[in-house]
Motif scaffolding. Structure first.
Motif, PDB file in Angstrom:
ATOM      1  N   LYS A 152       0.828  -1.194   0.000  1.00 40.97           N
ATOM      2  CA  LYS A 152       0.000   0.000   0.000  1.00 40.97           C
ATOM      3  C   LYS A 152       0.873   1.260   0.000  1.00 40.97           C
ATOM      4  O   LYS A 152       1.790   1.394   0.799  1.00 40.97           O
ATOM      5  CB  LYS A 152      -0.889  -0.021   1.243  1.00 40.97           C
ATOM      6  CG  LYS A 152      -1.891   1.087   1.311  1.00 40.97           C
ATOM      7  CD  LYS A 152      -2.751   0.910   2.535  1.00 40.97           C
ATOM      8  CE  LYS A 152      -3.756   2.020   2.652  1.00 40.97           C
ATOM      9  NZ  LYS A 152      -4.561   1.874   3.854  1.00 40.97           N
ATOM     10  N   GLY A 153       0.576   2.158  -0.915  1.00 40.31           N
ATOM     11  CA  GLY A 153       1.296   3.419  -0.982  1.00 40.31           C
ATOM     12  C   GLY A 153       2.399   3.467  -2.026  1.00 40.31           C
ATOM     13  O   GLY A 153       2.981   4.514  -2.264  1.00 40.31           O
ATOM     14  N   TYR A 154       2.700   2.338  -2.673  1.00 40.45           N
ATOM     15  CA  TYR A 154       3.744   2.300  -3.695  1.00 40.45           C
ATOM     16  C   TYR A 154       3.160   1.803  -5.007  1.00 40.45           C
ATOM     17  O   TYR A 154       2.185   1.064  -5.029  1.00 40.45           O
ATOM     18  CB  TYR A 154       4.895   1.380  -3.281  1.00 40.45           C
ATOM     19  CG  TYR A 154       5.783   1.991  -2.236  1.00 40.45           C
ATOM     20  CD1 TYR A 154       6.854   2.785  -2.601  1.00 40.45           C
ATOM     21  CD2 TYR A 154       5.533   1.779  -0.891  1.00 40.45           C
ATOM     22  CE1 TYR A 154       7.674   3.354  -1.637  1.00 40.45           C
ATOM     23  CE2 TYR A 154       6.338   2.342   0.076  1.00 40.45           C
ATOM     24  CZ  TYR A 154       7.406   3.131  -0.299  1.00 40.45           C
ATOM     25  OH  TYR A 154       8.205   3.689   0.658  1.00 40.45           O
ATOM     26  N   ASP A 155       3.786   2.219  -6.102  1.00 44.94           N
ATOM     27  CA  ASP A 155       3.381   1.765  -7.426  1.00 44.94           C
ATOM     28  C   ASP A 155       4.622   1.725  -8.308  1.00 44.94           C
ATOM     29  O   ASP A 155       5.675   2.216  -7.924  1.00 44.94           O
ATOM     30  CB  ASP A 155       2.331   2.695  -8.027  1.00 44.94           C
ATOM     31  CG  ASP A 155       1.317   1.938  -8.867  1.00 44.94           C
ATOM     32  OD1 ASP A 155       1.705   0.932  -9.491  1.00 44.94           O
ATOM     33  OD2 ASP A 155       0.159   2.352  -8.905  1.00 44.94           O
ATOM     34  N   THR A 156       4.485   1.146  -9.484  1.00 45.28           N
ATOM     35  CA  THR A 156       5.614   1.020 -10.399  1.00 45.28           C
ATOM     36  C   THR A 156       5.455   1.992 -11.548  1.00 45.28           C
ATOM     37  O   THR A 156       4.427   2.015 -12.216  1.00 45.28           O
ATOM     38  CB  THR A 156       5.709  -0.414 -10.948  1.00 45.28           C
ATOM     39  OG1 THR A 156       5.863  -1.307  -9.849  1.00 45.28           O
ATOM     40  CG2 THR A 156       6.874  -0.567 -11.891  1.00 45.28           C
TER      41      THR A 156
ATOM     42  N   GLY B   1       0.449  14.532  -9.909  1.00 44.00           N
ATOM     43  CA  GLY B   1       0.938  15.007 -11.197  1.00 44.00           C
ATOM     44  C   GLY B   1       1.306  13.904 -12.173  1.00 44.00           C
ATOM     45  O   GLY B   1       1.347  14.126 -13.380  1.00 44.00           O
ATOM     46  N   ASN B   2       1.551  12.695 -11.687  1.00 42.89           N
ATOM     47  CA  ASN B   2       1.863  11.553 -12.547  1.00 42.89           C
ATOM     48  C   ASN B   2       0.634  10.727 -12.896  1.00 42.89           C
ATOM     49  O   ASN B   2       0.737   9.708 -13.562  1.00 42.89           O
ATOM     50  CB  ASN B   2       2.902  10.649 -11.878  1.00 42.89           C
ATOM     51  CG  ASN B   2       4.243  11.321 -11.782  1.00 42.89           C
ATOM     52  OD1 ASN B   2       4.677  11.979 -12.723  1.00 42.89           O
ATOM     53  ND2 ASN B   2       4.904  11.185 -10.653  1.00 42.89           N
ATOM     54  N   GLY B   3      -0.534  11.137 -12.413  1.00 38.89           N
ATOM     55  CA  GLY B   3      -1.779  10.438 -12.733  1.00 38.89           C
ATOM     56  C   GLY B   3      -2.134   9.320 -11.784  1.00 38.89           C
ATOM     57  O   GLY B   3      -3.091   8.590 -12.017  1.00 38.89           O
ATOM     58  N   TYR B   4      -1.386   9.155 -10.692  1.00 41.82           N
ATOM     59  CA  TYR B   4      -1.688   8.096  -9.722  1.00 41.82           C
ATOM     60  C   TYR B   4      -2.627   8.625  -8.650  1.00 41.82           C
ATOM     61  O   TYR B   4      -2.584   9.794  -8.280  1.00 41.82           O
ATOM     62  CB  TYR B   4      -0.396   7.587  -9.058  1.00 41.82           C
ATOM     63  CG  TYR B   4       0.453   6.768  -9.989  1.00 41.82           C
ATOM     64  CD1 TYR B   4       0.238   5.404 -10.110  1.00 41.82           C
ATOM     65  CD2 TYR B   4       1.450   7.341 -10.740  1.00 41.82           C
ATOM     66  CE1 TYR B   4       1.004   4.632 -10.961  1.00 41.82           C
ATOM     67  CE2 TYR B   4       2.226   6.591 -11.596  1.00 41.82           C
ATOM     68  CZ  TYR B   4       1.997   5.239 -11.705  1.00 41.82           C
ATOM     69  OH  TYR B   4       2.756   4.479 -12.551  1.00 41.82           O
ATOM     70  N   GLU B   5      -3.463   7.717  -8.141  1.00 43.85           N
ATOM     71  CA  GLU B   5      -4.362   8.088  -7.043  1.00 43.85           C
ATOM     72  C   GLU B   5      -3.542   8.443  -5.817  1.00 43.85           C
ATOM     73  O   GLU B   5      -2.454   7.925  -5.617  1.00 43.85           O
ATOM     74  CB  GLU B   5      -5.289   6.932  -6.705  1.00 43.85           C
ATOM     75  CG  GLU B   5      -6.319   6.628  -7.743  1.00 43.85           C
ATOM     76  CD  GLU B   5      -7.225   5.484  -7.329  1.00 43.85           C
ATOM     77  OE1 GLU B   5      -7.141   5.013  -6.193  1.00 43.85           O
ATOM     78  OE2 GLU B   5      -8.017   5.065  -8.176  1.00 43.85           O
ATOM     79  N   LEU B   6      -4.102   9.314  -5.007  1.00 46.36           N
ATOM     80  CA  LEU B   6      -3.434   9.651  -3.756  1.00 46.36           C
ATOM     81  C   LEU B   6      -3.524   8.496  -2.785  1.00 46.36           C
ATOM     82  O   LEU B   6      -4.519   7.768  -2.772  1.00 46.36           O
ATOM     83  CB  LEU B   6      -4.067  10.900  -3.143  1.00 46.36           C
ATOM     84  CG  LEU B   6      -3.987  12.176  -4.003  1.00 46.36           C
ATOM     85  CD1 LEU B   6      -4.759  13.298  -3.333  1.00 46.36           C
ATOM     86  CD2 LEU B   6      -2.559  12.580  -4.228  1.00 46.36           C
ATOM     87  N   ARG B   7      -2.489   8.331  -1.975  1.00 47.71           N
ATOM     88  CA  ARG B   7      -2.474   7.274  -0.958  1.00 47.71           C
ATOM     89  C   ARG B   7      -3.559   7.571   0.066  1.00 47.71           C
ATOM     90  O   ARG B   7      -3.739   8.705   0.476  1.00 47.71           O
ATOM     91  CB  ARG B   7      -1.087   7.264  -0.289  1.00 47.71           C
ATOM     92  CG  ARG B   7      -0.804   6.045   0.533  1.00 47.71           C
ATOM     93  CD  ARG B   7       0.615   6.031   1.052  1.00 47.71           C
ATOM     94  NE  ARG B   7       0.862   7.144   1.934  1.00 47.71           N
ATOM     95  CZ  ARG B   7       1.943   7.923   1.872  1.00 47.71           C
ATOM     96  NH1 ARG B   7       2.862   7.699   0.983  1.00 47.71           N
ATOM     97  NH2 ARG B   7       2.103   8.909   2.724  1.00 47.71           N
ATOM     98  N   SER B   8      -4.311   6.564   0.467  1.00 47.18           N
ATOM     99  CA  SER B   8      -5.467   6.780   1.351  1.00 47.18           C
ATOM    100  C   SER B   8      -5.015   7.243   2.724  1.00 47.18           C
ATOM    101  O   SER B   8      -3.852   7.174   3.086  1.00 47.18           O
ATOM    102  CB  SER B   8      -6.311   5.507   1.459  1.00 47.18           C
ATOM    103  OG  SER B   8      -5.542   4.476   2.022  1.00 47.18           O
ATOM    104  N   TRP B   9      -5.990   7.678   3.488  1.00 47.86           N
ATOM    105  CA  TRP B   9      -5.743   8.272   4.811  1.00 47.86           C
ATOM    106  C   TRP B   9      -4.901   7.336   5.619  1.00 47.86           C
ATOM    107  O   TRP B   9      -4.155   7.624   6.433  1.00 47.86           O
ATOM    108  CB  TRP B   9      -7.056   8.539   5.538  1.00 47.86           C
ATOM    109  CG  TRP B   9      -7.983   9.390   4.730  1.00 47.86           C
ATOM    110  CD1 TRP B   9      -8.994   8.923   3.929  1.00 47.86           C
ATOM    111  CD2 TRP B   9      -7.998  10.798   4.600  1.00 47.86           C
ATOM    112  NE1 TRP B   9      -9.626   9.973   3.322  1.00 47.86           N
ATOM    113  CE2 TRP B   9      -9.031  11.148   3.718  1.00 47.86           C
ATOM    114  CE3 TRP B   9      -7.239  11.817   5.135  1.00 47.86           C
ATOM    115  CZ2 TRP B   9      -9.334  12.444   3.375  1.00 47.86           C
ATOM    116  CZ3 TRP B   9      -7.540  13.104   4.781  1.00 47.86           C
ATOM    117  CH2 TRP B   9      -8.568  13.412   3.922  1.00 47.86           C
TER     118      TRP B   9
END
Length: 173
Positions: free
Chosen positions: A58-62, A165-173
């Motif tokens: 959770k909180g990371y993406d590639t 700015g990169n189009g990724y969803e914000l990390r949830s609360w």
């Protein structure tokens, strides 16, 4: 009918039916051919599953960026809580700058600064009656616009309509 034509027709149908015309998934085409291990899938950001794929926590993406190398889970998503607090509490576009949306952040910063400066300036010249007739409605309109923008931004961030700015969803609360 000509039997030669019929033979060619049947052979063509057999050949075309044997060819796989199905389009591959974009995910399958763009999947890097990297073995999942402790170097390509760091433990602090991802886990290797049974199919030898790195699953980001959770909180990371590639992000596919060849300059960084073939690493999975190489992008830490922006926090919704920090964005909300920066945007709603400060109100000068700080949340937009944090998300990487510099254009919208700059527009909001200019609008907020002008509103604040005009509000302070109008307070000092309010005693002049001719200017008061113009200044008070303009002051109220600018403040109402700024407050509405703050509320709308706060709600959009809260309910997850903004992406970074990169189009990724914000990390949830």
């Amino acid at each position: 009918m000509n039997t030669k034509f019929l033979n060619y027709y049947i052979i063509t149908i057999i050949i075309l039916s044997s060819i796989n015309f199905s389009k591959q998934n974009d995910d399958e085409e763009n999947k890097p051919l990297v073995i999942c291990n402790k170097y390509t899938c760091p433990k602090s950001r991802g886990i290797c599953n049974e199919e030898n794929e790195c699953v980001c926590i959770k909180g990371y993406d590639t992000i596919d960026d060849l300059s960084r190398g073939d690493f999975y889970c190489n992008y830490k998503k922006k926090s919704k809580l920090i964005t909300f607090l920066l945007e709603f509490v400060l109100g000068f576009g700080a949340g937009h700058f944090y998300m990487g949306k510099t254009t919208l952040g700059t527009i909001k910063m200019i609008y907020s600064t002008l509103t604040c400066l005009l509000f302070c300036q109008f307070q000092s010249i309010r005693k002049i009656t001719e200017i008061k007739q113009i200044a008070v409605p303009l002051e109220r309109a600018l403040l109402c616009g700024w407050i509405a923008w703050q509320i709308i931004d706060g709600l959009l961030i809260f309910f997850g309509f903004y992406h970074d700015g990169n189009g990724y969803e914000l990390r949830s609360w």
